[in-house]
Design an enzyme around this catalytic site. Structure first.
Site, mmCIF file in Angstrom:
data_model
loop_
_atom_site.group_PDB
_atom_site.id
_atom_site.type_symbol
_atom_site.label_atom_id
_atom_site.label_comp_id
_atom_site.label_asym_id
_atom_site.label_seq_id
_atom_site.Cartn_x
_atom_site.Cartn_y
_atom_site.Cartn_z
ATOM 1 N N ARG A 175 0.794 -1.218 0.000
ATOM 2 C CA ARG A 175 0.000 0.000 0.000
ATOM 3 C C ARG A 175 0.835 1.281 0.000
ATOM 4 O O ARG A 175 0.312 2.344 -0.208
ATOM 5 C CB ARG A 175 -0.934 0.015 1.222
ATOM 6 C CG ARG A 175 -2.008 -1.039 1.184
ATOM 7 C CD ARG A 175 -3.065 -0.740 2.218
ATOM 8 N NE ARG A 175 -2.528 -0.877 3.571
ATOM 9 C CZ ARG A 175 -2.597 -1.996 4.267
ATOM 10 N NH1 ARG A 175 -3.166 -3.050 3.754
ATOM 11 N NH2 ARG A 175 -2.104 -2.064 5.476
ATOM 12 N N ARG A 179 7.033 7.108 -5.793
ATOM 13 C CA ARG A 179 6.738 8.032 -6.896
ATOM 14 C C ARG A 179 7.993 8.402 -7.660
ATOM 15 O O ARG A 179 9.029 8.681 -7.058
ATOM 16 C CB ARG A 179 6.094 9.310 -6.348
ATOM 17 C CG ARG A 179 4.797 9.036 -5.620
ATOM 18 C CD ARG A 179 4.098 10.320 -5.283
ATOM 19 N NE ARG A 179 2.912 10.035 -4.477
ATOM 20 C CZ ARG A 179 2.595 10.667 -3.365
ATOM 21 N NH1 ARG A 179 3.349 11.652 -2.916
ATOM 22 N NH2 ARG A 179 1.515 10.335 -2.695
ATOM 23 N N ARG A 250 -0.943 -1.861 20.002
ATOM 24 C CA ARG A 250 0.233 -1.049 20.324
ATOM 25 C C ARG A 250 -0.284 0.227 20.981
ATOM 26 O O ARG A 250 -1.353 0.738 20.625
ATOM 27 C CB ARG A 250 1.011 -0.683 19.055
ATOM 28 C CG ARG A 250 1.625 -1.872 18.367
ATOM 29 C CD ARG A 250 2.758 -2.478 19.123
ATOM 30 N NE ARG A 250 4.013 -1.741 18.933
ATOM 31 C CZ ARG A 250 5.136 -2.050 19.579
ATOM 32 N NH1 ARG A 250 5.150 -3.036 20.470
ATOM 33 N NH2 ARG A 250 6.231 -1.370 19.352
ATOM 34 N N ARG A 280 8.989 9.146 15.591
ATOM 35 C CA ARG A 280 8.882 10.433 14.904
ATOM 36 C C ARG A 280 8.753 11.562 15.918
ATOM 37 O O ARG A 280 8.507 11.315 17.102
ATOM 38 C CB ARG A 280 7.689 10.448 13.934
ATOM 39 C CG ARG A 280 6.355 10.195 14.582
ATOM 40 C CD ARG A 280 5.222 10.199 13.542
ATOM 41 N NE ARG A 280 3.952 9.911 14.164
ATOM 42 C CZ ARG A 280 2.778 9.998 13.563
ATOM 43 N NH1 ARG A 280 2.708 10.334 12.285
ATOM 44 N NH2 ARG A 280 1.659 9.725 14.193
ATOM 45 N N GLU A 303 7.520 10.524 19.740
ATOM 46 C CA GLU A 303 6.495 9.470 19.804
ATOM 47 C C GLU A 303 7.171 8.107 19.936
ATOM 48 O O GLU A 303 7.990 7.737 19.096
ATOM 49 C CB GLU A 303 5.669 9.557 18.516
ATOM 50 C CG GLU A 303 4.412 8.750 18.530
ATOM 51 C CD GLU A 303 3.537 9.066 17.301
ATOM 52 O OE1 GLU A 303 3.363 10.258 16.954
ATOM 53 O OE2 GLU A 303 3.060 8.113 16.685
ATOM 54 N N TYR A 351 -7.995 -0.548 12.374
ATOM 55 C CA TYR A 351 -7.511 0.818 12.185
ATOM 56 C C TYR A 351 -8.444 1.493 11.175
ATOM 57 O O TYR A 351 -8.610 1.016 10.062
ATOM 58 C CB TYR A 351 -6.068 0.875 11.660
ATOM 59 C CG TYR A 351 -5.682 2.323 11.424
ATOM 60 C CD1 TYR A 351 -5.213 3.101 12.469
ATOM 61 C CD2 TYR A 351 -5.897 2.934 10.188
ATOM 62 C CE1 TYR A 351 -4.941 4.446 12.298
ATOM 63 C CE2 TYR A 351 -5.636 4.274 10.004
ATOM 64 C CZ TYR A 351 -5.158 5.028 11.059
ATOM 65 O OH TYR A 351 -4.900 6.368 10.885
ATOM 66 N N ASP A 353 -9.333 5.315 9.454
ATOM 67 C CA ASP A 353 -9.115 6.753 9.360
ATOM 68 C C ASP A 353 -10.412 7.471 9.709
ATOM 69 O O ASP A 353 -11.495 6.881 9.667
ATOM 70 C CB ASP A 353 -8.662 7.121 7.935
ATOM 71 C CG ASP A 353 -7.145 7.030 7.782
ATOM 72 O OD1 ASP A 353 -6.436 7.311 8.773
ATOM 73 O OD2 ASP A 353 -6.677 6.689 6.680
#
Ligand code: FAD
Length: 374
Positions: A175, A179, A250, A280, A303, A351, A353
């Protein structure tokens, strides 16, 4: 109209709020409860008292969607400001552009290739001996070659999921975009934005209706009333008292960094190197570029990801093989639970969005209303 029905909605996140509003608009009264002291669930935002910066308390949230209906829905309850998610990564002391694009490839290999040259170069780097990749690791090596895979995916994945990439399914990496142009927009969706006054204001706007009573600091387990129907957006295994086991998640820890001016010059900087303990750093004033310059001070968060303990906040479902078996067992019981609809990221152990969450909540409400008419 079903205004005499006693309906409880457990959870005041997007799932619960959208269902409550859809029912309220059709004349149904609902009680929305949340054990937290605020609405909006994991999308909750609040201004940091010291800096004034709008902080995404449970980690950065960027709204992006291809669903026009959902985009119209969110815009109905708050002003969405233009925001394009552009992520950077620090690898071995150098900064790169993500997702991997022509800039990343040229930076990483110290070249100035054209799109066609880069395509041919990546093909030459890729591991052609792996025919049918079986794991995330094999897929990564076949996809971008060993050097890019190790630099950008391997360490990050180990830290994020706490497992060997060779044990994760190949499907996860299929996924991720690669580019061969200089497009560094992290998402491909046509609609993308950030709420001007934060997500909590939007959720509060959704909940603001005479037919909705909101009770915060209230857990489902502490309720003594009876209901004709419950929409449950809490953890599926918790509903059943974890009696056949816990689904694994998690969790995240956020370590604040306070500084004068600008800390890192961008909203999100990934740290894929395995020797760096965090994944991050997000600097929240950069999620609001229209006001970022007005703050003299800044707040950023390192994080850290780890396995979720019994008293931690569940963030990402792990969905290992044993979780899938446990999930099926809970799902079977959930399907037989009269008068309860399980919904949302925790209620379905997925999960989701925000746009998918809103879309599903709209569907659940529509189905409920249709069933009342039948
Ligand atoms: P939640 O927001 O979790 O709401 C559930 C609520 O139920 C919680 O407030 C909880 O306190 C309450 N609750 C649970 N059990 C009980 C109980 N027994 N009694 C009372 N209350 C209870 N999506 C995007 O679109 N873009 C992003 O950039 C993005 N970033 C993310 C980053 C992170 C780190 C994570 C983990 C998720 C991200 N998401 C993002 C996904 C987003 O957070 C979810 O889509 C959204 O939170 C789902 O809403 P929900 O209402 O289903 O669940």
């Amino acid at each position: 109209m079903g205004s005499d029905l006693r309906i409880c909605i457990v959870g005041a996140g997007f799932s619960g709020a959208v269902i409550a509003r859809e029912l309220a608009d059709k004349g149904y009264r609902t009680l929305v409860i949340d054990e937290r002291s605020h609405s909006a669930g994991n999308c909750h935002t609040e201004r940091d008292a010291e800096t004034g910066v709008m902080v995404h308390k449970y980690g950065p949230h960027i709204f992006h969607t291809a669903d026009e209906k959902v985009w119209a829905y969110i815009n109905r309850f708050g002003e969405m400001m233009p925001y394009v998610n552009r992520v950077k990564a620090t690898v071995k002391g150098k900064v790169y552009s993500l997702p991997i694009n022509l800039h990343t490839i040229n930076q990483f290999f110290g070249k100035a290739m054209s799109p066609d040259e880069a395509k041919a170069f990546i093909v030459s780097q890729a591991r052609s001996d792996i025919e049918e990749p079986q794991s995330f690791e094999e897929q990564g090596m076949k996809f971008v070659g060993e050097d890019l895979y190790k630099a950008f995916f391997d360490g990050y994945t180990r830290k994020q999921w706490g497992v060997e990439p060779s044990t994760l399914p190949a499907s996860i990496l299929k996924r991720l975009p690669l580019r061969f142009n200089y497009d560094d927009n992290y998402f491909n969706h046509p609609y993308q934005g950030m709420p001007k006054d934060g997500y909590s204001k939007i959720v509060d706007g959704i909940l603001a209706h005479d037919n909705i009573e909101v009770r915060l600091d209230c857990s489902y387990e502490s309720l003594e009333e009876d209901f004709d129907h419950v929409f449950y957006t809490g953890p599926l295994d918790r509903y059943f008292g974890y009696d056949i086991g816990r689904l694994s998640y998690r969790t995240l820890d956020f370590e604040p960094i306070r500084a004068e001016g600008d800390f890192q010059g961008t909203a999100v900087m990934n740290y894929p190197d395995p020797e760096v303990p965090f994944t991050r750093i997000s600097e929240h004033k950069h999620f609001a570029p229209w006001e970022a310059e007005t703050f003299e001070k800044t707040i950023a968060f390192k994080e850290f990801s780890r396995n979720c303990g019994e008293n931690d906040i569940p963030y990402y479902p792990i969905r290992r093989l044993d979780d899938k078996q446990l999930l099926e067992a809970y799902e079977e019981r959930a399907a037989n639970e009269d008068g309860v609809t399980f919904v949302g990221r925790l209620g379905t152990y997925q999960y989701l969005d925000m746009d998918v969450t809103i879309g599903r909540a709209l569907t659940v409400a529509e189905e409920f209303l249709a069933s009342r008419k039948a």
